[in-house]
Design a protein around this motif. Structure first.
Motif, PDB file in Angstrom:
ATOM      1  N   HIS A   1       0.827  -1.209   0.022  1.00  0.00           N
ATOM      2  CA  HIS A   1      -0.081   0.028  -0.200  1.00  0.00           C
ATOM      3  C   HIS A   1       0.945   1.167   0.087  1.00  0.00           C
TER       4      HIS A   1
ATOM      5  N   PHE B   1      -6.510   2.453   3.439  1.00  0.00           N
ATOM      6  CA  PHE B   1      -6.936   1.331   2.155  1.00  0.00           C
ATOM      7  C   PHE B   1      -6.410  -0.156   2.841  1.00  0.00           C
TER       8      PHE B   1
ATOM      9  N   TYR C   1      -8.713  -2.341   4.155  1.00  0.00           N
ATOM     10  CA  TYR C   1     -10.011  -2.619   3.276  1.00  0.00           C
ATOM     11  C   TYR C   1     -11.192  -2.413   4.061  1.00  0.00           C
TER      12      TYR C   1
ATOM     13  N   HIS D   1      -9.504  -1.815  -5.244  1.00  0.00           N
ATOM     14  CA  HIS D   1     -10.102  -2.264  -4.028  1.00  0.00           C
ATOM     15  C   HIS D   1     -11.682  -2.522  -4.068  1.00  0.00           C
TER      16      HIS D   1
ATOM     17  N   ALA E   1     -13.686  -0.169  -3.945  1.00  0.00           N
ATOM     18  CA  ALA E   1     -13.989   0.614  -2.452  1.00  0.00           C
ATOM     19  C   ALA E   1     -15.145   1.324  -2.571  1.00  0.00           C
TER      20      ALA E   1
END
Ligand SMILES: Nc1ncnc2c1ncn2[C@@H]1O[C@H](COP(=O)(O)OP(=O)(O)O)[C@@H](O)[C@H]1O
Ligand SMILES: [Mg+2]
Lengths: 275, 276
Positions: free
Chosen positions: B137, B168, B171, B203, B205
Protein backbone atom coordinates in the motif's frame (compact mmCIF):
# COMPACT_ATOMS: atom_id res chain seq x y z
CA UNK A 1 38.89 17.46 -0.33
CA UNK A 2 40.01 20.71 1.19
CA UNK A 3 36.97 22.41 -0.33
CA UNK A 4 34.68 20.33 1.89
CA UNK A 5 36.35 21.60 5.05
CA UNK A 6 34.95 24.71 6.67
CA UNK A 7 36.76 27.64 5.13
CA UNK A 8 37.34 29.47 8.41
CA UNK A 9 39.15 28.17 11.47
CA UNK A 10 42.17 26.03 12.19
CA UNK A 11 41.39 22.33 12.49
CA UNK A 12 43.18 20.11 14.96
CA UNK A 13 42.23 16.43 15.34
CA UNK A 14 38.80 17.24 13.94
CA UNK A 15 38.22 20.07 16.40
CA UNK A 16 37.77 23.58 15.17
CA UNK A 17 40.27 25.42 17.36
CA UNK A 18 39.13 28.88 16.36
CA UNK A 19 35.53 28.14 17.26
CA UNK A 20 36.50 26.42 20.51
CA UNK A 21 38.60 29.45 21.42
CA UNK A 22 35.70 31.80 20.65
CA UNK A 23 33.34 29.70 22.77
CA UNK A 24 35.69 29.33 25.72
CA UNK A 25 37.22 32.78 25.90
CA UNK A 26 34.26 34.80 27.25
CA UNK A 27 33.42 32.44 30.15
CA UNK A 28 37.12 32.10 31.03
CA UNK A 29 37.48 35.85 31.27
CA UNK A 30 34.28 36.19 33.31
CA UNK A 31 35.27 33.48 35.79
CA UNK A 32 38.78 34.89 36.19
CA UNK A 33 37.38 38.36 36.85
CA UNK A 34 34.90 36.96 39.37
CA UNK A 35 37.65 35.10 41.25
CA UNK A 36 39.94 38.16 41.21
CA UNK A 37 37.24 40.44 42.65
CA UNK A 38 36.41 37.88 45.33
CA UNK A 39 40.08 37.50 46.22
CA UNK A 40 40.46 41.27 46.34
CA UNK A 41 37.44 41.67 48.64
CA UNK A 42 38.71 39.13 51.15
CA UNK A 43 42.35 40.34 51.01
CA UNK A 44 41.14 43.85 51.81
CA UNK A 45 39.02 42.45 54.67
CA UNK A 46 35.78 43.80 53.19
CA UNK A 47 34.39 40.34 53.82
CA UNK A 48 35.46 37.67 56.29
CA UNK A 49 34.87 35.03 53.65
CA UNK A 50 38.24 33.58 52.68
CA UNK A 51 39.23 34.14 49.06
CA UNK A 52 39.57 31.38 46.43
CA UNK A 53 43.32 31.19 47.08
CA UNK A 54 42.55 29.77 50.54
CA UNK A 55 41.78 26.45 48.83
CA UNK A 56 45.56 26.17 48.43
CA UNK A 57 46.88 28.26 51.32
CA UNK A 58 44.77 26.66 54.05
CA UNK A 59 46.46 23.47 55.26
CA UNK A 60 43.33 21.38 55.91
CA UNK A 61 41.60 22.49 52.74
CA UNK A 62 44.68 21.80 50.65
CA UNK A 63 44.70 18.23 51.92
CA UNK A 64 41.01 17.88 51.05
CA UNK A 65 41.63 19.37 47.64
CA UNK A 66 44.55 17.13 46.72
CA UNK A 67 43.41 13.91 48.43
CA UNK A 68 39.75 13.45 47.54
CA UNK A 69 40.00 9.67 48.09
CA UNK A 70 41.36 9.53 51.64
CA UNK A 71 39.37 7.56 54.18
CA UNK A 72 40.19 7.71 57.89
CA UNK A 73 37.02 5.85 58.87
CA UNK A 74 33.82 7.22 60.38
CA UNK A 75 32.77 10.40 58.68
CA UNK A 76 36.34 11.59 58.17
CA UNK A 77 36.54 10.89 54.46
CA UNK A 78 37.76 12.70 51.35
CA UNK A 79 35.52 14.83 49.16
CA UNK A 80 35.04 12.05 46.64
CA UNK A 81 33.49 9.76 49.25
CA UNK A 82 31.39 12.55 50.72
CA UNK A 83 30.01 13.40 47.29
CA UNK A 84 29.51 9.76 46.37
CA UNK A 85 27.53 9.12 49.56
CA UNK A 86 25.20 12.00 48.73
CA UNK A 87 24.91 10.90 45.12
CA UNK A 88 23.94 7.40 46.20
CA UNK A 89 21.10 8.75 48.28
CA UNK A 90 19.97 10.84 45.34
CA UNK A 91 20.18 7.85 43.01
CA UNK A 92 18.01 5.68 45.26
CA UNK A 93 15.38 8.31 46.01
CA UNK A 94 15.33 9.78 42.53
CA UNK A 95 14.79 6.36 40.94
CA UNK A 96 11.96 5.72 43.35
CA UNK A 97 10.49 9.17 42.66
CA UNK A 98 10.70 8.53 38.91
CA UNK A 99 8.87 5.20 39.20
CA UNK A 100 6.19 6.50 41.55
CA UNK A 101 5.90 9.85 39.75
CA UNK A 102 5.54 8.43 36.25
CA UNK A 103 3.23 5.64 37.40
CA UNK A 104 0.94 7.89 39.41
CA UNK A 105 1.12 10.61 36.75
CA UNK A 106 -0.13 8.20 34.09
CA UNK A 107 -2.89 6.93 36.39
CA UNK A 108 -4.01 10.48 37.10
CA UNK A 109 -3.68 11.61 33.51
CA UNK A 110 -5.87 8.79 32.25
CA UNK A 111 -8.44 8.82 35.06
CA UNK A 112 -10.37 12.10 35.31
CA UNK A 113 -11.92 11.11 38.65
CA UNK A 114 -8.55 10.41 40.23
CA UNK A 115 -7.27 13.66 38.79
CA UNK A 116 -10.16 15.60 40.32
CA UNK A 117 -9.66 13.97 43.67
CA UNK A 118 -5.90 14.33 43.96
CA UNK A 119 -4.93 17.46 42.01
CA UNK A 120 -5.55 19.95 44.84
CA UNK A 121 -3.60 17.85 47.33
CA UNK A 122 -0.65 17.49 44.97
CA UNK A 123 -0.63 21.15 44.02
CA UNK A 124 -0.47 21.99 47.70
CA UNK A 125 2.19 19.44 48.63
CA UNK A 126 4.55 20.34 45.82
CA UNK A 127 4.85 23.91 47.10
CA UNK A 128 6.36 22.68 50.39
CA UNK A 129 10.10 23.48 50.22
CA UNK A 130 12.59 20.61 50.74
CA UNK A 131 13.88 22.00 54.03
CA UNK A 132 10.38 21.98 55.52
CA UNK A 133 10.13 18.24 54.91
CA UNK A 134 13.22 17.57 57.03
CA UNK A 135 11.64 17.85 60.50
CA UNK A 136 8.53 16.08 59.28
CA UNK A 137 10.44 13.14 57.86
CA UNK A 138 12.69 12.98 60.92
CA UNK A 139 9.63 12.86 63.13
CA UNK A 140 7.95 10.30 60.96
CA UNK A 141 10.91 8.01 60.30
CA UNK A 142 13.02 8.52 63.39
CA UNK A 143 16.33 7.73 61.72
CA UNK A 144 18.68 9.94 59.72
CA UNK A 145 19.30 7.77 56.70
CA UNK A 146 15.70 6.95 55.72
CA UNK A 147 14.68 10.51 56.59
CA UNK A 148 17.25 11.92 54.15
CA UNK A 149 16.05 9.51 51.47
CA UNK A 150 12.45 10.50 52.06
CA UNK A 151 13.20 14.22 51.79
CA UNK A 152 14.77 13.72 48.35
CA UNK A 153 11.94 11.48 47.24
CA UNK A 154 9.19 13.84 48.29
CA UNK A 155 10.97 16.78 46.67
CA UNK A 156 11.62 15.04 43.38
CA UNK A 157 8.32 13.25 42.94
CA UNK A 158 6.02 16.25 42.30
CA UNK A 159 7.53 17.69 39.13
CA UNK A 160 7.71 14.19 37.64
CA UNK A 161 4.17 13.32 38.63
CA UNK A 162 2.59 16.57 37.56
CA UNK A 163 4.43 16.81 34.24
CA UNK A 164 3.59 13.21 33.42
CA UNK A 165 -0.09 13.78 34.19
CA UNK A 166 -0.13 16.88 31.98
CA UNK A 167 1.67 15.02 29.20
CA UNK A 168 -0.89 12.23 29.27
CA UNK A 169 -3.82 14.65 29.38
CA UNK A 170 -2.38 16.64 26.48
CA UNK A 171 -2.22 13.71 24.08
CA UNK A 172 -3.68 15.32 20.94
CA UNK A 173 -7.23 14.30 19.97
CA UNK A 174 -5.80 13.33 16.60
CA UNK A 175 -3.87 10.43 18.09
CA UNK A 176 -6.75 9.33 20.29
CA UNK A 177 -9.14 9.42 17.34
CA UNK A 178 -6.84 7.17 15.36
CA UNK A 179 -6.58 4.85 18.35
CA UNK A 180 -10.37 4.69 18.55
CA UNK A 181 -10.98 4.02 14.90
CA UNK A 182 -8.36 1.26 14.64
CA UNK A 183 -9.46 -0.02 18.07
CA UNK A 184 -5.94 -0.38 19.28
CA UNK A 185 -5.33 -2.69 22.25
CA UNK A 186 -4.63 -1.19 25.69
CA UNK A 187 -1.05 -2.40 25.63
CA UNK A 188 -0.30 -1.05 22.15
CA UNK A 189 -1.99 2.23 23.03
CA UNK A 190 0.25 2.55 26.05
CA UNK A 191 3.54 1.83 24.32
CA UNK A 192 2.93 3.20 20.82
CA UNK A 193 0.80 6.26 21.57
CA UNK A 194 0.54 7.30 25.22
CA UNK A 195 4.16 6.92 26.27
CA UNK A 196 5.84 8.49 23.21
CA UNK A 197 3.33 11.33 23.21
CA UNK A 198 3.88 12.12 26.88
CA UNK A 199 7.63 11.54 26.80
CA UNK A 200 8.72 15.17 26.27
CA UNK A 201 6.63 16.19 29.29
CA UNK A 202 7.97 13.31 31.37
CA UNK A 203 11.52 14.37 30.59
CA UNK A 204 10.82 17.96 31.53
CA UNK A 205 9.68 16.65 34.90
CA UNK A 206 12.68 14.37 35.25
CA UNK A 207 15.11 17.20 34.54
CA UNK A 208 13.51 19.58 37.01
CA UNK A 209 13.45 16.76 39.55
CA UNK A 210 17.13 15.86 39.26
CA UNK A 211 18.14 19.44 40.03
CA UNK A 212 15.66 19.63 42.89
CA UNK A 213 16.81 16.36 44.44
CA UNK A 214 20.41 17.52 44.40
CA UNK A 215 19.26 20.68 46.19
CA UNK A 216 17.26 18.59 48.62
CA UNK A 217 20.11 16.26 49.59
CA UNK A 218 22.15 19.20 50.79
CA UNK A 219 19.21 20.49 52.84
CA UNK A 220 18.47 17.03 54.19
CA UNK A 221 22.04 16.20 55.21
CA UNK A 222 22.84 19.55 56.77
CA UNK A 223 20.66 18.91 59.76
CA UNK A 224 21.33 15.18 60.04
CA UNK A 225 24.40 14.76 62.12
CA UNK A 226 26.83 11.89 61.90
CA UNK A 227 26.34 10.81 58.32
CA UNK A 228 28.81 10.79 55.45
CA UNK A 229 27.61 13.23 52.82
CA UNK A 230 28.51 16.54 51.32
CA UNK A 231 25.64 18.34 53.06
CA UNK A 232 26.66 17.36 56.54
CA UNK A 233 30.30 17.96 55.59
CA UNK A 234 29.42 21.60 54.90
CA UNK A 235 27.56 21.94 58.16
CA UNK A 236 30.38 20.47 60.20
CA UNK A 237 33.03 22.59 58.48
CA UNK A 238 30.93 25.67 59.17
CA UNK A 239 30.50 24.71 62.84
CA UNK A 240 34.28 24.45 63.13
CA UNK A 241 34.79 27.68 61.20
CA UNK A 242 36.65 25.96 58.33
CA UNK A 243 35.06 28.27 55.82
CA UNK A 244 37.45 27.49 52.96
CA UNK A 245 36.32 23.86 53.24
CA UNK A 246 32.76 25.05 52.69
CA UNK A 247 33.94 26.86 49.57
CA UNK A 248 35.57 23.67 48.31
CA UNK A 249 32.37 21.72 48.99
CA UNK A 250 30.38 24.30 47.03
CA UNK A 251 32.61 23.74 44.03
CA UNK A 252 31.90 20.01 44.23
CA UNK A 253 28.16 20.56 44.62
CA UNK A 254 28.05 22.95 41.68
CA UNK A 255 29.98 20.60 39.44
CA UNK A 256 27.88 17.58 40.31
CA UNK A 257 24.65 19.54 39.83
CA UNK A 258 25.83 20.65 36.42
CA UNK A 259 26.89 17.14 35.45
CA UNK A 260 23.54 15.68 36.56
CA UNK A 261 21.62 18.17 34.44
CA UNK A 262 23.89 17.61 31.44
CA UNK A 263 23.49 13.86 31.84
CA UNK A 264 19.69 14.15 31.80
CA UNK A 265 19.89 16.42 28.77
CA UNK A 266 22.04 13.87 26.99
CA UNK A 267 19.73 11.00 27.98
CA UNK A 268 16.73 12.94 26.72
CA UNK A 269 18.45 13.60 23.40
CA UNK A 270 19.30 9.90 23.07
CA UNK A 271 15.79 8.66 23.79
CA UNK A 272 13.95 11.28 21.79
CA UNK A 273 16.27 10.97 18.80
CA UNK A 274 14.39 11.30 15.53
CA UNK A 275 11.08 12.36 17.02
CA UNK B 1 -28.15 18.93 -24.81
CA UNK B 2 -28.37 18.29 -21.12
CA UNK B 3 -28.22 14.56 -20.80
CA UNK B 4 -27.94 14.23 -17.05
CA UNK B 5 -30.99 12.99 -15.28
CA UNK B 6 -30.95 14.39 -11.81
CA UNK B 7 -34.04 14.31 -9.72
CA UNK B 8 -34.31 16.96 -7.00
CA UNK B 9 -33.81 14.70 -4.00
CA UNK B 10 -32.91 11.13 -4.87
CA UNK B 11 -31.85 9.93 -1.45
CA UNK B 12 -31.76 6.40 -2.78
CA UNK B 13 -29.38 5.62 -5.56
CA UNK B 14 -30.58 3.85 -8.65
CA UNK B 15 -29.11 0.49 -7.59
CA UNK B 16 -31.47 -2.15 -6.33
CA UNK B 17 -29.34 -3.88 -3.64
CA UNK B 18 -29.81 -2.98 0.02
CA UNK B 19 -27.65 0.02 0.95
CA UNK B 20 -24.36 -0.41 2.80
CA UNK B 21 -24.88 2.78 4.81
CA UNK B 22 -28.20 4.33 5.72
CA UNK B 23 -28.20 7.77 7.26
CA UNK B 24 -31.75 7.80 8.53
CA UNK B 25 -33.28 11.13 9.54
CA UNK B 26 -30.21 12.20 11.46
CA UNK B 27 -30.19 15.38 13.52
CA UNK B 28 -27.13 16.49 15.45
CA UNK B 29 -27.30 19.19 18.09
CA UNK B 30 -24.32 20.72 19.87
CA UNK B 31 -25.21 22.61 23.01
CA UNK B 32 -23.66 26.06 23.16
CA UNK B 33 -23.83 29.03 25.50
CA UNK B 34 -26.28 30.72 23.12
CA UNK B 35 -28.63 27.74 23.24
CA UNK B 36 -28.73 24.54 21.24
CA UNK B 37 -26.91 24.61 17.93
CA UNK B 38 -28.80 22.35 15.54
CA UNK B 39 -25.98 21.62 13.13
CA UNK B 40 -27.59 19.13 10.77
CA UNK B 41 -31.30 18.43 10.64
CA UNK B 42 -33.22 15.38 9.38
CA UNK B 43 -30.55 14.21 6.98
CA UNK B 44 -31.24 11.01 5.08
CA UNK B 45 -28.83 9.42 2.63
CA UNK B 46 -28.17 5.92 1.41
CA UNK B 47 -24.81 4.76 0.18
CA UNK B 48 -24.46 1.51 -1.73
CA UNK B 49 -21.41 -0.72 -1.81
CA UNK B 50 -18.96 0.40 -4.47
CA UNK B 51 -20.28 3.95 -4.61
CA UNK B 52 -18.14 7.06 -4.37
CA UNK B 53 -20.16 9.84 -2.74
CA UNK B 54 -18.85 13.38 -2.41
CA UNK B 55 -20.32 15.99 -0.08
CA UNK B 56 -19.92 19.70 -0.67
CA UNK B 57 -21.28 22.68 1.18
CA UNK B 58 -20.17 25.93 2.71
CA UNK B 59 -17.58 25.88 5.43
CA UNK B 60 -19.17 25.27 8.82
CA UNK B 61 -22.45 23.93 7.47
CA UNK B 62 -22.01 20.55 9.10
CA UNK B 63 -20.26 18.31 6.58
CA UNK B 64 -17.77 16.98 9.10
CA UNK B 65 -20.56 16.50 11.59
CA UNK B 66 -22.46 14.35 9.11
CA UNK B 67 -19.31 12.30 8.41
CA UNK B 68 -18.74 11.89 12.12
CA UNK B 69 -22.16 10.33 12.58
CA UNK B 70 -21.13 7.71 10.03
CA UNK B 71 -17.64 7.16 11.43
CA UNK B 72 -19.16 6.94 14.92
CA UNK B 73 -17.34 9.87 16.50
CA UNK B 74 -20.61 11.81 16.81
CA UNK B 75 -23.83 10.28 18.11
CA UNK B 76 -27.00 11.55 16.40
CA UNK B 77 -29.50 13.27 18.68
CA UNK B 78 -32.31 12.09 16.47
CA UNK B 79 -32.41 9.30 13.91
CA UNK B 80 -29.61 6.82 13.39
CA UNK B 81 -26.95 5.61 11.03
CA UNK B 82 -27.00 1.96 10.01
CA UNK B 83 -24.37 -0.13 8.34
CA UNK B 84 -25.73 -3.29 6.73
CA UNK B 85 -28.86 -2.70 8.76
CA UNK B 86 -26.96 -2.54 12.07
CA UNK B 87 -26.99 0.68 14.08
CA UNK B 88 -23.63 2.43 14.21
CA UNK B 89 -22.63 3.00 17.84
CA UNK B 90 -18.99 4.05 17.70
CA UNK B 91 -15.83 4.30 15.63
CA UNK B 92 -14.40 1.18 14.01
CA UNK B 93 -11.95 0.14 11.32
CA UNK B 94 -14.81 -0.99 9.08
CA UNK B 95 -15.46 2.75 8.61
CA UNK B 96 -11.84 3.87 8.49
CA UNK B 97 -11.37 7.60 8.40
CA UNK B 98 -8.71 9.77 6.82
CA UNK B 99 -8.58 12.89 8.93
CA UNK B 100 -7.87 16.30 7.49
CA UNK B 101 -4.88 16.71 9.79
CA UNK B 102 -3.31 13.40 8.65
CA UNK B 103 -3.13 12.18 12.26
CA UNK B 104 0.10 10.26 11.96
CA UNK B 105 2.24 9.45 14.99
CA UNK B 106 5.37 11.58 14.49
CA UNK B 107 7.54 9.09 16.41
CA UNK B 108 6.65 6.22 14.09
CA UNK B 109 7.99 5.85 10.55
CA UNK B 110 5.58 5.82 7.60
CA UNK B 111 5.86 2.03 7.64
CA UNK B 112 5.23 1.76 11.38
CA UNK B 113 2.24 4.09 11.20
CA UNK B 114 0.56 1.90 8.61
CA UNK B 115 1.69 -1.30 10.33
CA UNK B 116 0.26 -0.19 13.69
CA UNK B 117 -3.20 0.15 12.14
CA UNK B 118 -3.04 -3.12 10.24
CA UNK B 119 -1.61 -5.01 13.20
CA UNK B 120 -4.26 -3.58 15.48
CA UNK B 121 -7.12 -4.53 13.16
CA UNK B 122 -5.74 -7.92 12.09
CA UNK B 123 -3.65 -9.16 15.01
CA UNK B 124 -3.90 -12.78 13.85
CA UNK B 125 -2.51 -12.21 10.35
CA UNK B 126 1.06 -13.45 9.97
CA UNK B 127 3.88 -10.95 10.24
CA UNK B 128 4.97 -11.66 6.68
CA UNK B 129 1.44 -11.02 5.39
CA UNK B 130 1.20 -7.77 7.27
CA UNK B 131 4.62 -6.67 6.07
CA UNK B 132 3.58 -7.45 2.50
CA UNK B 133 0.30 -5.52 2.77
CA UNK B 134 1.95 -2.49 4.32
CA UNK B 135 4.68 -2.36 1.66
CA UNK B 136 2.18 -2.91 -1.11
CA UNK B 137 0.00 0.00 0.00
CA UNK B 138 2.84 2.41 0.65
CA UNK B 139 4.21 1.60 -2.80
CA UNK B 140 0.74 2.13 -4.26
CA UNK B 141 0.76 5.74 -3.05
CA UNK B 142 4.29 6.29 -4.31
CA UNK B 143 6.09 6.01 -0.98
CA UNK B 144 8.06 2.85 -1.74
CA UNK B 145 11.30 4.72 -1.16
CA UNK B 146 10.22 6.73 1.89
CA UNK B 147 8.81 4.01 4.15
CA UNK B 148 11.43 4.45 6.86
CA UNK B 149 10.99 8.22 7.06
CA UNK B 150 9.11 9.76 9.95
CA UNK B 151 6.27 12.23 9.35
CA UNK B 152 8.31 15.34 10.25
CA UNK B 153 10.66 14.44 7.38
CA UNK B 154 7.76 14.12 4.91
CA UNK B 155 5.96 16.81 2.95
CA UNK B 156 2.25 17.47 3.49
CA UNK B 157 1.38 15.48 0.39
CA UNK B 158 3.50 12.54 1.47
CA UNK B 159 1.95 12.53 4.93
CA UNK B 160 -1.51 12.44 3.44
CA UNK B 161 -0.35 9.56 1.24
CA UNK B 162 0.68 7.65 4.35
CA UNK B 163 -2.73 8.31 5.90
CA UNK B 164 -4.41 7.08 2.72
CA UNK B 165 -2.24 3.96 2.59
CA UNK B 166 -3.09 3.33 6.23
CA UNK B 167 -6.80 3.62 5.49
CA UNK B 168 -6.87 1.49 2.33
CA UNK B 169 -4.72 -1.31 3.74
CA UNK B 170 -7.53 -2.09 6.18
CA UNK B 171 -9.95 -2.69 3.30
CA UNK B 172 -12.71 -0.82 5.16
CA UNK B 173 -16.32 -1.41 4.16
CA UNK B 174 -16.55 2.31 3.67
CA UNK B 175 -13.73 4.80 3.61
CA UNK B 176 -14.43 8.22 5.05
CA UNK B 177 -12.35 11.16 3.86
CA UNK B 178 -12.75 14.64 5.33
CA UNK B 179 -11.28 17.23 2.94
CA UNK B 180 -8.25 15.02 2.39
CA UNK B 181 -6.59 17.26 -0.18
CA UNK B 182 -7.61 20.62 1.26
CA UNK B 183 -4.11 21.59 2.38
CA UNK B 184 -2.26 20.45 -0.73
CA UNK B 185 -1.00 22.42 -3.72
CA UNK B 186 -2.83 22.05 -7.03
CA UNK B 187 -0.38 19.65 -8.66
CA UNK B 188 -0.02 17.31 -5.68
CA UNK B 189 -3.78 17.38 -5.32
CA UNK B 190 -4.38 16.21 -8.89
CA UNK B 191 -1.78 13.47 -8.55
CA UNK B 192 -3.42 12.22 -5.38
CA UNK B 193 -6.89 12.34 -6.88
CA UNK B 194 -5.67 9.99 -9.60
CA UNK B 195 -3.97 7.72 -7.09
CA UNK B 196 -7.12 7.55 -5.00
CA UNK B 197 -9.25 6.89 -8.08
CA UNK B 198 -6.92 4.02 -9.00
CA UNK B 199 -6.89 2.45 -5.56
CA UNK B 200 -10.66 2.79 -5.26
CA UNK B 201 -11.09 0.96 -8.56
CA UNK B 202 -8.52 -1.60 -7.48
CA UNK B 203 -10.12 -2.26 -4.09
CA UNK B 204 -13.71 -1.88 -5.26
CA UNK B 205 -13.96 0.53 -2.35
CA UNK B 206 -16.94 2.48 -1.12
CA UNK B 207 -16.08 6.08 -0.30
CA UNK B 208 -17.76 8.99 1.46
CA UNK B 209 -15.73 12.16 1.01
CA UNK B 210 -16.08 15.81 1.93
CA UNK B 211 -14.44 18.36 -0.32
CA UNK B 212 -14.89 21.97 -1.33
CA UNK B 213 -13.59 21.41 -4.84
CA UNK B 214 -16.33 20.85 -7.42
CA UNK B 215 -13.88 19.60 -10.07
CA UNK B 216 -12.57 17.05 -7.61
CA UNK B 217 -16.13 15.76 -7.13
CA UNK B 218 -16.73 15.55 -10.85
CA UNK B 219 -13.53 13.57 -11.34
CA UNK B 220 -14.00 11.16 -8.43
CA UNK B 221 -17.65 10.85 -7.45
CA UNK B 222 -20.62 8.82 -8.60
CA UNK B 223 -22.92 11.15 -6.71
CA UNK B 224 -22.46 14.67 -5.47
CA UNK B 225 -24.38 15.58 -2.33
CA UNK B 226 -24.84 19.31 -1.86
CA UNK B 227 -25.67 20.55 1.60
CA UNK B 228 -27.64 23.67 2.42
CA UNK B 229 -26.19 26.28 4.76
CA UNK B 230 -26.49 25.74 8.48
CA UNK B 231 -27.76 25.96 11.10
CA UNK B 232 -30.04 23.05 10.56
CA UNK B 233 -28.22 22.05 7.38
CA UNK B 234 -29.76 19.39 5.23
CA UNK B 235 -29.26 17.88 1.81
CA UNK B 236 -30.26 20.37 -0.86
CA UNK B 237 -29.65 18.47 -4.03
CA UNK B 238 -27.90 15.37 -5.27
CA UNK B 239 -26.24 15.20 -8.67
CA UNK B 240 -25.44 11.94 -10.41
CA UNK B 241 -22.05 12.06 -12.11
CA UNK B 242 -22.50 9.83 -15.14
CA UNK B 243 -18.97 9.72 -16.61
CA UNK B 244 -17.74 6.19 -17.28
CA UNK B 245 -14.69 4.85 -15.49
CA UNK B 246 -11.76 4.86 -15.60
CA UNK B 247 -12.01 8.60 -16.02
CA UNK B 248 -9.58 10.78 -17.84
CA UNK B 249 -9.55 14.31 -16.57
CA UNK B 250 -9.18 16.07 -19.91
CA UNK B 251 -11.66 13.73 -21.55
CA UNK B 252 -14.46 14.33 -19.06
CA UNK B 253 -13.82 18.05 -19.24
CA UNK B 254 -14.63 17.88 -22.95
CA UNK B 255 -17.96 16.30 -22.18
CA UNK B 256 -20.71 18.95 -22.45
CA UNK B 257 -22.37 17.49 -19.36
CA UNK B 258 -19.30 18.41 -17.33
CA UNK B 259 -20.00 22.13 -17.49
CA UNK B 260 -23.67 21.65 -16.96
CA UNK B 261 -22.98 19.72 -13.75
CA UNK B 262 -20.27 22.10 -12.69
CA UNK B 263 -22.55 25.10 -13.17
CA UNK B 264 -25.34 23.47 -11.25
CA UNK B 265 -23.03 22.79 -8.34
CA UNK B 266 -21.58 26.30 -8.37
CA UNK B 267 -25.06 27.72 -8.78
CA UNK B 268 -26.19 25.82 -5.77
CA UNK B 269 -23.20 26.91 -3.71
CA UNK B 270 -22.87 30.51 -4.76
CA UNK B 271 -26.25 31.27 -6.33
CA UNK B 272 -24.60 31.85 -9.69
CA UNK B 273 -22.42 34.60 -8.31
CA UNK B 274 -19.17 32.98 -9.36
CA UNK B 275 -18.25 33.87 -12.90
CA UNK B 276 -15.34 32.11 -14.55
N1 LIG C 1 -17.58 18.94 18.89
C1 LIG C 1 -18.32 20.05 18.65
N2 LIG C 1 -18.83 20.76 19.67
C2 LIG C 1 -19.57 21.87 19.45
N3 LIG C 1 -19.84 22.37 18.24
C3 LIG C 1 -19.37 21.72 17.18
C4 LIG C 1 -18.58 20.52 17.31
N4 LIG C 1 -18.23 20.09 16.09
C5 LIG C 1 -18.78 20.97 15.22
N5 LIG C 1 -19.45 21.95 15.86
C6 LIG C 1 -20.20 23.04 15.23
O1 LIG C 1 -20.99 22.52 14.21
C7 LIG C 1 -20.97 23.35 13.07
C8 LIG C 1 -20.59 22.56 11.85
O2 LIG C 1 -19.26 22.13 11.97
P1 LIG C 1 -18.60 21.13 10.93
O3 LIG C 1 -19.44 19.91 10.83
O4 LIG C 1 -17.19 20.95 11.32
O5 LIG C 1 -18.69 21.97 9.58
P2 LIG C 1 -17.96 21.72 8.19
O6 LIG C 1 -17.23 20.43 8.26
O7 LIG C 1 -19.07 21.71 7.19
O8 LIG C 1 -17.06 22.88 7.96
C9 LIG C 1 -20.03 24.50 13.37
O9 LIG C 1 -20.81 25.61 13.71
C10 LIG C 1 -19.24 24.02 14.55
O10 LIG C 1 -18.95 25.09 15.39
MG1 LIG D 1 -15.10 20.11 8.24
Amino acid sequence: MSASLPSKGTMFAGVNITKLWKDLLPPTIAITLFLLIWEGLSQSKVTLLPGPSSLFTDERTRTLLFFPFYDRGGIDKGMFWQTLASLQRVAISYTLAAIVGIGTGIAIGTTPLLSKALDPLFLFLRTVPPLAWVPISLAALNKNEPAALFVIFITAVWPILINTAVGVREIPDDYNNVAKVIQVSKQKYFFKILLPSALPYIFTGLRVAISLSWLAIIAAEIVMSGIVGIGFFIWEAYQNNYISEVVLALVYIGMVGLLLDKFMEWLQAQIMKGQ
Amino acid sequence: MVATQTKPLPTTSSRSTTPLIEIDNVTKIYPSTAGDNVVIKDISLEIHAGEFVCVIGHSGCGKSTMLNTVSGFAVPDKGEVRKNGQKVTGPGPDRMTVFQSYSLMPWLSAYENVYLALDSVHPTKSKADKDHIVREHLTMVGLGEAMEKKPPQLSGGMRQRVAIARAFCLYPEILILDEPFGALDAITKEEMQEEVANIVANHDATVLMVTHDVDECLFLADRLVMMTNGPGATIGEILEIPFPRPRDRSQIMEDPRYYDLRNRALDFLYGGLEIE
